[in-house]
Structure formats: structure tokens, C-alpha cells
Design a protein around this motif. Structure first.
Motif, PDB file in Angstrom:
ATOM      1  N   THR A  39      -3.088 -73.461   0.776  1.00 38.74           N
ATOM      2  CA  THR A  39      -4.544 -73.423   0.653  1.00 38.74           C
ATOM      3  C   THR A  39      -5.079 -74.790   0.261  1.00 38.74           C
ATOM      4  O   THR A  39      -4.384 -75.599  -0.370  1.00 38.74           O
ATOM      5  CB  THR A  39      -4.989 -72.398  -0.416  1.00 38.74           C
ATOM      6  OG1 THR A  39      -4.339 -72.698  -1.668  1.00 38.74           O
ATOM      7  CG2 THR A  39      -4.656 -70.985   0.006  1.00 38.74           C
ATOM      8  N   VAL A  40      -6.331 -75.026   0.637  1.00 40.76           N
ATOM      9  CA  VAL A  40      -7.002 -76.273   0.277  1.00 40.76           C
ATOM     10  C   VAL A  40      -8.489 -75.988   0.145  1.00 40.76           C
ATOM     11  O   VAL A  40      -9.045 -75.182   0.893  1.00 40.76           O
ATOM     12  CB  VAL A  40      -6.737 -77.379   1.328  1.00 40.76           C
ATOM     13  CG1 VAL A  40      -7.222 -76.962   2.704  1.00 40.76           C
ATOM     14  CG2 VAL A  40      -7.390 -78.695   0.923  1.00 40.76           C
ATOM     15  N   GLY A  41      -9.116 -76.612  -0.841  1.00 40.52           N
ATOM     16  CA  GLY A  41     -10.549 -76.422  -1.030  1.00 40.52           C
ATOM     17  C   GLY A  41     -10.953 -76.607  -2.471  1.00 40.52           C
ATOM     18  O   GLY A  41     -10.380 -77.427  -3.198  1.00 40.52           O
ATOM     19  N   ALA A  42     -11.931 -75.820  -2.887  1.00 45.89           N
ATOM     20  CA  ALA A  42     -12.514 -75.943  -4.223  1.00 45.89           C
ATOM     21  C   ALA A  42     -11.928 -74.900  -5.159  1.00 45.89           C
ATOM     22  O   ALA A  42     -11.891 -73.711  -4.840  1.00 45.89           O
ATOM     23  CB  ALA A  42     -14.030 -75.785  -4.149  1.00 45.89           C
ATOM     24  N   THR A  43     -11.456 -75.352  -6.314  1.00 48.22           N
ATOM     25  CA  THR A  43     -10.946 -74.464  -7.354  1.00 48.22           C
ATOM     26  C   THR A  43     -11.864 -74.543  -8.569  1.00 48.22           C
ATOM     27  O   THR A  43     -12.661 -75.468  -8.707  1.00 48.22           O
ATOM     28  CB  THR A  43      -9.521 -74.862  -7.783  1.00 48.22           C
ATOM     29  OG1 THR A  43      -9.574 -76.116  -8.495  1.00 48.22           O
ATOM     30  CG2 THR A  43      -8.607 -75.012  -6.574  1.00 48.22           C
TER      31      THR A  43
ATOM     32  N   ILE B 133     -13.100 -71.417  -2.633  1.00 45.16           N
ATOM     33  CA  ILE B 133     -13.741 -71.647  -1.339  1.00 45.16           C
ATOM     34  C   ILE B 133     -12.884 -72.646  -0.577  1.00 45.16           C
ATOM     35  O   ILE B 133     -12.524 -73.695  -1.120  1.00 45.16           O
ATOM     36  CB  ILE B 133     -15.162 -72.221  -1.498  1.00 45.16           C
ATOM     37  CG1 ILE B 133     -16.041 -71.287  -2.336  1.00 45.16           C
ATOM     38  CG2 ILE B 133     -15.811 -72.475  -0.147  1.00 45.16           C
ATOM     39  CD1 ILE B 133     -17.419 -71.861  -2.641  1.00 45.16           C
ATOM     40  N   GLY B 134     -12.556 -72.350   0.677  1.00 50.09           N
ATOM     41  CA  GLY B 134     -11.748 -73.293   1.438  1.00 50.09           C
ATOM     42  C   GLY B 134     -11.059 -72.639   2.605  1.00 50.09           C
ATOM     43  O   GLY B 134     -11.647 -71.834   3.327  1.00 50.09           O
TER      44      GLY B 134
ATOM     45  N   GLY C 214     -16.273 -69.208   3.399  1.00 51.28           N
ATOM     46  CA  GLY C 214     -17.323 -69.827   2.596  1.00 51.28           C
ATOM     47  C   GLY C 214     -18.082 -68.745   1.852  1.00 51.28           C
ATOM     48  O   GLY C 214     -18.124 -67.587   2.290  1.00 51.28           O
ATOM     49  N   VAL C 215     -18.718 -69.103   0.744  1.00 50.51           N
ATOM     50  CA  VAL C 215     -19.290 -68.112  -0.166  1.00 50.51           C
ATOM     51  C   VAL C 215     -20.706 -68.508  -0.573  1.00 50.51           C
ATOM     52  O   VAL C 215     -20.975 -69.674  -0.877  1.00 50.51           O
ATOM     53  CB  VAL C 215     -18.418 -67.981  -1.435  1.00 50.51           C
ATOM     54  CG1 VAL C 215     -18.997 -66.942  -2.382  1.00 50.51           C
ATOM     55  CG2 VAL C 215     -16.979 -67.632  -1.082  1.00 50.51           C
TER      56      VAL C 215
ATOM     57  N   LEU D 227      -6.841 -63.759  -0.775  1.00 51.98           N
ATOM     58  CA  LEU D 227      -7.458 -64.609   0.240  1.00 51.98           C
ATOM     59  C   LEU D 227      -6.536 -65.758   0.634  1.00 51.98           C
ATOM     60  O   LEU D 227      -6.527 -66.184   1.792  1.00 51.98           O
ATOM     61  CB  LEU D 227      -8.787 -65.177  -0.273  1.00 51.98           C
ATOM     62  CG  LEU D 227     -10.000 -64.246  -0.255  1.00 51.98           C
ATOM     63  CD1 LEU D 227     -11.214 -64.963  -0.833  1.00 51.98           C
ATOM     64  CD2 LEU D 227     -10.297 -63.750   1.146  1.00 51.98           C
ATOM     65  N   GLY D 228      -5.784 -66.264  -0.317  1.00 49.26           N
ATOM     66  CA  GLY D 228      -4.886 -67.370  -0.031  1.00 49.26           C
ATOM     67  C   GLY D 228      -3.796 -67.018   0.966  1.00 49.26           C
ATOM     68  O   GLY D 228      -3.210 -67.921   1.585  1.00 49.26           O
TER      69      GLY D 228
END
Length: 826
Positions: A293-297, A306-307, A315-316, A414-415
Motif C-alpha cells: 500500500t501507498v498513500g496517506a496514513t 487514503i491511497g 479516495g474518501v 482495504l489494504g
């Protein structure tokens, strides 16, 4: 020669200035030791095999491990390295333990949070997590604690407040999750506000100023809240926890591959939250055995919020659904721990807690504060934060009280989701807050779903306070997940949400023209300005260049600053006749304006100032006529302090023009008269603030984006944070930047109208992402500040200018430093 000629200056330099500079230099060199090690090798407890943490030039970590638990451990480690103070504050705010280090100033915040019971809820969540999720959280917590132990020096704030961090606990992470749920679930504020406006101004005007609700509900509100009780009910309305937050929102959209350059979907997202430094988000990439996974934590939590993963992206946005109700309660005059339901008295749950309060240096030690917390069947009795009442109270029912760890489970799943079916299965357990999720996958599919617990009400719609003593007002359960709003592969190839009412026929009908969405989800959504503008821009690009749309167009849309209101009302504004040369110049500037709120736009300053004065004249007149006293008067005055574009539109398009008549005069004033007076006020204000030359009235001279540090920024520059004492170090930690856009532009930049912070910005796009499912090298994201929470780090604020300039960073960038964690043999 100089020292002989200027002896006093020389002594000042030698004995004061040079020692001060030397002291500052030494302090800076010491603080540099608090920066984390980002390369080399470290032995740690809690991992099975080596974990590699590669950081790029912006200090974004790429965490690689041979198993998923070790990857999560690495995320906890980097969170502690870069964001320890932020994590400390979040767990203390969410646990009601700020006063232990801040002092008496934060006592109200602690009382409020303790009354809500966020930590009690977090402890219940921990007990209800599955064994698998407990292992994930425990691995993350172990990483946090190892990260803390490997810091050579704690962040500077710990020394300023003179304490050391306690070990991180799993419940601390869940407390932060509860706090975020609370901050994004804010409908109860609107219920209080709506009831107040109805009582003061009448039901008809309430529906003109606020989103329209059924008239019988408004009449019920006026009937059941008397002036005395209501004044006490609003005794803490000035607290940020009681003021409606109109700008906690976001944009997200997804476009089908049939319109894109790569033939695969494009997904964009920019969540709008309260600005802070460091950012609420932290960028990261995790690679384990199955987890990619990659994105915002969120610092404090062990997953990407989100990612994307290797199969799909999401996206949320906040749906703004109504998942909170205020209940008016009747208290037994002979036993204040009992409340009335259907003619019978019931015992409340009662908790007693102590709040420790730190003593200031020059004050007497503060005694512990004893707090009695009461709960009815509906929830916590919020009125206990105010002076306790004899036989009146109000409690709060909200979905966050029913959090069982389902939201945590959803983000974990989700991951790993591989397709639309697994995506929905992951979100089925989602509790709160209700969100709009947009979806895209590598197979070319796009979708939308709104997971979360929607309450089913037997009576009423949750728009005004309900009667707690009548059991028919109780929630009857939750909307089944199969019935929540959901769209999959729409014919248009476009899905857009921006906190608007997605179930409105205007939007829902685009996907299901033969149907109406059958369930009521709320009233207090954001206006459709942003959603409409994004849709318009997407359709325009599809018409002009379908088959060639790429990430750059998505980013360009995120940066759009067209004011949605000007075109609707300019004919009324430009019909005003100038009475001075400055007014003539201002009107000419507006006549030539394209509506774009760029930083160098003079017209933006004129328009916003004019509209804000126009709204204030309309509203203040009615507030003064209401002749309220005490807290009710103060609370009602708050409706002046955010530009209400739907209301302005109603007034200037003759749907609510009665507001233009001043109540205290015998003459019936027209809206043109009020526009004329408000233009004069705006010109006077801009002349005073920016000088007499209209050409110098650029928007970014007025509109400054604030990035407050908690708790070291000045209180007025952090109006949405708990109260804290003034700090000598404010300017060292606080950041400010020029800003474009406005409250309802796609590039959202809400405008404060408070006298002390007028035109400043405190909310905004805290994170942006654009993901191309057809090209790994065309995935971009950015924060609004920087990766580090350490003020001496070059990554503390290095993304501010890039974010403001709409420069996104590649998700897969080159490695700069590598730190390898090895399992210890000890």
C-alpha cells in the motif's frame, strides 16, 4: 575604531547580542540531535526479519519487510521518529489529559472529552478487535515504542513542557481513531444552531438561512426549548466543540478509462480538514509479504487511510450524514441521577473521574478536578459541562458510541482488497464517520459506496433536538449495508463527491434516473458548488479531449479557484452606482473579473469584503431585533462569521429578499440599498487594510493560510484547537502562507470573518492525490506542510510552497537514505 566611537552600542553587542546569538546557536545545535537517524543499521525488539526503511528527498519512507507485521512495525517506527509530539497531543486530547501538561487553560477541553467518553469507547474497541487486528495493532505499537527509544533527544516540545512520553499503548491508537470520528461527526452543532435560529428569527427565516427542513420539525423545536433553559444549554457555545464546522469536507472523483490516456481509471482526492503543522497526514509506502500500500496514513494508526494497493485505489470524503442527535432530558427533582422516559424514572450511568491540572510557574498548585460524568440511554449528558441544572439536561446520541472496531477492521482489509466485491466486503464493517468512498481498479472498473452506520429513526429526521422523555424518538437500529448509496461503472464514466447530498435527485438521478433514493440521510450537507464545478470541468475535458485525459488535468481541476457565486449575483452588484472614485474603480475591476480567485486577484478582495459586509448587515439587524440575552445572543451572533453563499444567493435572486428590510426603520429598504451601504463598508475596510490604491488590493495580501502548531501557536491563530497559554515560541513553530481560492472553490480555502482573524484561512486541502491505474509512474501525492513534526527539520515545512503551487510529488520516487532495522538477539 568602531568600539571607541560607539561605546554603548559596542557594549550592547558584546554583552547582550553576541551571547544571545551564541546561546541560540548552541540551542539549535543541541536540537539537531533530536532529528531521527534515517540511515545505517539499528537493532530492535519486535520484528522477525530485517526491515528496510528507504526515504526519498522529501523524507517519505518506503518500508520493505518480508512479512506484513514487520512492515506495520516499520510504519510505527517512522511515525515515532517524525511525529512523536503530534501523537502525544492527539492521545492526550482524546483521553482528556491535556491539563496535566498545559494547565488550567485546557481544562474545558478535558472536561468535554471526558464527558464524551472517547477513551472508554477506545477501551471497548480494543476488547472487541479480532485477534488478527490485535496482532497488527500490537506490531505497530511495538514499532512506535522502539522508535521512541531510539531517539537520541526528544522533540523540543517535551523539554518546554518538562515531561517524558509514556510508552505507547494500543488503546492510545484507538483513542486517536475515536477523536477523528468525533471531529468528523458534527451534526449535533447544527441541531443546536437550527433550534436557536428558529427561536430567535422564526421557522421561515431559519429555512432561508439554513438548509431547508420540514416546517413541523422547526415548530417542534420552538415549542420545546424555553428561553431560560436554552440560554444555559448554550453556555459553552463559544467552545469550538459547539460551533458548526462547515468546512470539514473534501473532494474526490474518479473517471473511467474510456476517457483517459492510459485506458485505465484516474482517481483524485483532496480531503479538507483543519490546518495544522505538522499535517494531520503522513505519507508512506508499505511492502510486506501480501501488503503493498501507498498513500496517506494517520500517525498513531497502522494502515494507509487514503491511497492504493497493487490492485485498486480509493479516495474518501466526509458524507456529512446525520449520525448524531441531541436529546432534551427531564431530570428527577428528587434525584438528579434519574431521567424520565414515558412517565418512569430511570437511573443514569454515573462515572467519577479526576483531572490533574498542571500548576503554572507563578501560580499556586492546582487541585485535581473532580468530574461527575452521567449517561442516559441516549448517551453522555453534555449539559454537565455547563453549570449543572436542576431539572433540565441534554444528552448526545451518536454513532461513534457504537464503535466496535469495525472501522479499524475496514481500513486493514482495504489494504488487501483485490476487486469491487472485496472492497465492499472490507467496508461492510465500517461504523463511523460515514464517508463517501470512490473506487478504481486495475481491470478498469470504477465505483462509489457510502459505508457507515446510518441511524433509523421512528420519528423525526434528526434536524432539531429530540424529546428524550418520549421513547418513540429513540433510534430503531441501523440501515443495512445493502441499502447504503452505491454506484458501479456508471454509463457516464464519472463519479464525483464533494460533501454534497449525493442522494439528491440532481446527483442520484444521474446514475439511477428511474429511481429516487428511499432513505433520509441528513440535511446539513455542503452546497453542491464544488461537486457541480468538478463535474462541469470533467465533462468539458471529456468533450474536448476524451481518450487523452491524464493526471495533469486531474491536478489542474484540484487547483481550480472559480468563485461559484459571482456569476449568479454580479448583475445585482454591478447595477450599483458608484458615489466615489474608489467605488468606481472597484466596480470596474469586478466588471472585468472572470471569477477566478487567484492570489493576485484584486476583484477577489473586493467581492469577498463586499459580500461579507452585505451578509453581516442582513443578519445583524435581525439578531438585534431578536433581543436575546446571555449565551443565546452570543451563539446567534456566530452565524455572521462564515460567508453563507446559498443564503446570499437566495437573497439576491429574490427568494428571501425580506432580509434586506432593516427592522429598526420605518422605511422598507431594498437589497440594492443594502448592497450600496455594504460596498461603502467594504471600500473603507480595504482602504484601511491595504491602502487607497485599488490596484494594491490583491487577494493574497488579505487571505493568509495558517498552519498552527499545537499548543505553541497563538490562540487566535489556532481557533479550532483546545485553549492553551500564550507562548514565547509561537512564531518559531507557526507557519503562514499566501493563499488563493475561497470557501466554495474546488481548491477550497475557507474565509474567517472573525474580527481578530478576518479573511485568514484555517481549513484547507490537507492532502492531495492523483492516481493513474494505468501507469505506476503517474501516481502523485503531497501534504500541505511536510513529513516531519520536528521544527529544526528541513522537512517541517518543505511542502507548503509545493502544495500551494499545486506541485504533486511522485508516489514512487528515488531513494535518498536507507535505515535497516535488524531483530535483536538480546
Amino acid at each position: 575604531m568602531f568600539f571607541q566611537k560607539f561605546p554603548m552600542v559596542s557594549r550592547t553587542i558584546v554583552w547582550m547580542i553576541l551571547p544571545l546569538f551564541l546561546l541560540l546557536f548552541i540551542a539549535y545545535q543541541v536540537l539537531l540531535q533530536s532529528l531521527p537517524d534515517v540511515k545505517g543499521d539499528k537493532e530492535v525488539k519486535g520484528i522477525q526479519a530485517p526491515v528496510m526503511i528507504n526515504r526519498d528527498q522529501h523524507s517519505i519512507p518506503h518500508i520493505q519487510a518480508s512479512n506484513d507485521l514487520d512492515a506495520v512495525f516499520g510504519l510505527g517506527y517512522t511515525h515515532a521518529q517524525d511525529r512523536l509530539w503530534q501523537m502525544e497531543m492527539n492521545r492526550r486530547i482524546g483521553s482528556g489529559r491535556l491539563s496535566e501538561i498545559i494547565g488550567i487553560e485546557s481544562l474545558r477541553s478535558d472536561m468535554f472529552i471526558r464527558t464524551l467518553g472517547l477513551r472508554r469507547n477506545a477501551e471497548k474497541m480494543w476488547q472487541q478487535l479480532s485477534p488478527e487486528n490485535k496482532k497488527i495493532l500490537e506490531a505497530y505499537v511495538a514499532g512506535v515504542n522502539q522508535g521512541i527509544s531510539h531517539l537520541d533527544l526528544l522533540p523540543a516540545e517535551y523539554y518546554l513542557y518538562q515531561f517524558e512520553p509514556e510508552p505507547w499503548q494500543p488503546v492510545d491508537s484507538l483513542v486517536w481513531m475515536q477523536l477523528m470520528t468525533w471531529q468528523l461527526s458534527n451534526n449535533y452543532r447544527y441541531e443546536i444552531q437550527r433550534a436557536l435560529v428558529v427561536k430567535a428569527l422564526g421557522a421561515e427565516k431559519a429555512n432561508e438561512f439554513l438548509p431547508e427542513v420540514p416546517m413541523e420539525q422547526l415548530q417542534l423545536a420552538a415549542q420545546h426549548v424555553n428561553n431560560t433553559d436554552f440560554d444555559q444549554m448554550l453556555g459553552e457555545y463559544h467552545n469550538p466543540d459547539y460551533i458548526p464546522k462547515k468546512h470539514v469536507g473534501s473532494n474526490n472523483w474518479v473517471i473511467s478509462g474510456k476517457h483517459t490516456k492510459t485506458g485505465k481509471p484516474l482517481l483524485a482526492n483532496d480531503p479538507h480538514l483543519v490546518n495544522s503543522i505538522p499535517s494531520i497526514w503522513y505519507l508512506a509506502r508499505l511492502e510486506g509479504k501480501d501488503l503493498h500500500t501507498v498513500g496517506a496514513t494517520f500517525p498513531g494508526l497502522p494502515f494507509v487511510v487514503i491511497g492504493r494497493n497493487q490492485h485498486l485505489a480509493w479516495g474518501v470524503t466526509n458524507m456529512m450524514a446525520d449520525t448524531q442527535d441531541i436529546y432534551l432530558e427531564k431530570i428527577n427533582p428528587l434525584n438528579r441521577n434519574q431521567y424520565l422516559v414515558d412517565g418512569d424514572w430511570y437511573d443514569m450511568e454515573v462515572f467519577r473521574e479526576k483531572i490533574k491540572v498542571r500548576a503554572d510557574l507563578l501560580r499556586r498548585p492546582e487541585p485535581d478536578r473532580e468530574l461527575t460524568i452521567r449517561r442516559t440511554r441516549n448517551g453522555p449528558v453534555l449539559s454537565d459541562i455547563n453549570p449543572q441544572l436542576e431539572n433540565f439536561a441534554y444528552s448526545l446520541r451518536w454513532a461513534g458510541d457504537d464503535q466496535d472496531g469495525g472501522t479499524f477492521d475496514s481500513y486493514v482489509k482495504l489494504g488487501y482488497a483485490k476487486n469491487w466485491t472485496e472492497f465492499n466486503q472490507a467496508l461492510e464493517s465500517f461504523v463511523a464517520p460515514v464517508h463517501n468512498f470512490v473506487y478504481a481498479d486495475m481491470e478498469g472498473n470504477i465505483g462509489y459506496v457510502a459505508p457507515g452506520k446510518f441511524p433509523i429513526r421512528a420519528t423525526g429526521n434528526g434536524d432539531v433536538p429530540a424529546l428524550g422523555w418520549d421513547s418513540s424518538t429513540q433510534w430503531q437500529g441501523w440501515l443495512d449495508f445493502t441499502q447504503v448509496p452505491r454506484v458501479y461503472n456508471p454509463e457516464s464514466g464519472i463519479l464525483v463527491t464533494a460533501n454534497n447530498n449525493v442522494t439528491d435527485e440532481k446527483y442520484f438521478g444521474q446514475y439511477y434516473p428511474e429511481q429516487k433514493y428511499p432513505h433520509h440521510l441528513g440535511y446539513d450537507f455542503s452546497p453542491g458548488y464544488r461537486a457541480d464545478r468538478i463535474t462541469e470541468l470533467l465533462k468539458s475535458n471529456i468533450e474536448q479531449r476524451s481518450g487523452s485525459i491524464d493526471h495533469s488535468i486531474m491536478s489542474e481541476i484540484q487547483g481550480d479557484v472559480l468563485n461559484p457565486m459571482f456569476d449568479k449575483v454580479k448583475h445585482r452588484m454591478l447595477a450599483i452606482e458608484a458615489t466615489t472614485e474608489q467605488e468606481a474603480d472597484a466596480l470596474k475591476v469586478l466588471a472585468d473579473w472572470d471569477g477566478m480567485m487567484t492570489g493576485d486577484s484584486v476583484a477577489s478582495s473586493i467581492f469577498v469584503s463586499w459580500i461579507s459586509h452585505f451578509q453581516r448587515l442582513l443578519v445583524r439587524d435581525d439578531i438585534e431585533k431578536a433581543d436575546l440575552s446571555g449565551a443565546s445572543s452570543f451563539a446567534l451572533s456566530r452565524i455572521e462569521f462564515q460567508i453563507n453563499y446559498p443564503f446570499i444567493e437566495r437573497v439576491l435572486t429574490e427568494q428571501a429578499s425580506s432580509w434586506c428590510d432593516f427592522q429598526k426603520t420605518d422605511v422598507v429598504e431594498s437589497c440594492q440599498t443594502v448592497l450600496q451601504v455594504s460596498l461603502q463598508h467594504a471600500i473603507n475596510e480595504l482602504d484601511k487594510e491595504l491602502g487607497s490604491n485599488v490596484a494594491n488590493w490583491q487577494w493574497n495580501e488579505l487571505h493568509k493560510n495558517q498552519f498552527p502548531h499545537f499548543p505553541l501557536s497563538e490562540a487566535e491563530l489556532a481557533p479550532h484547537a483546545p485553549q492553551s497559554d500564550e507562548s514565547f515560541f509561537s512564531r518559531l513553530f507557526h507557519r503562514e502562507a499566501n493563499s488563493s481560492g475561497g470557501g466554495e472553490t474546488v481548491n477550497v480555502a475557507p474565509i474567517s470573518l472573525d474580527d481578530e482573524t478576518k479573511y485568514k484561512q484555517f481549513f484547507g486541502a490537507t492532502y492531495r492525490q492523483v492516481i493513474d491505474l494505468g501507469n505506476e509512474n503517474e501516481n502523485y501525492f503531497i501534504l500541505n506542510t511536510g513529513q516531519s513534526g520536528n521544527v529544526v527539520s528541513k522537512h517541517y515545512d518543505d511542502m507548503i510552497s509545493k502544495h500551494g503551487g499545486m506541485q504533486l510529488l511522485p508516489m514512487y520516487s528515488t531513494k535518498s537514505h536507507q535505515l535497516t532495522l535488524h531483530p535483536t538477539n538480546k
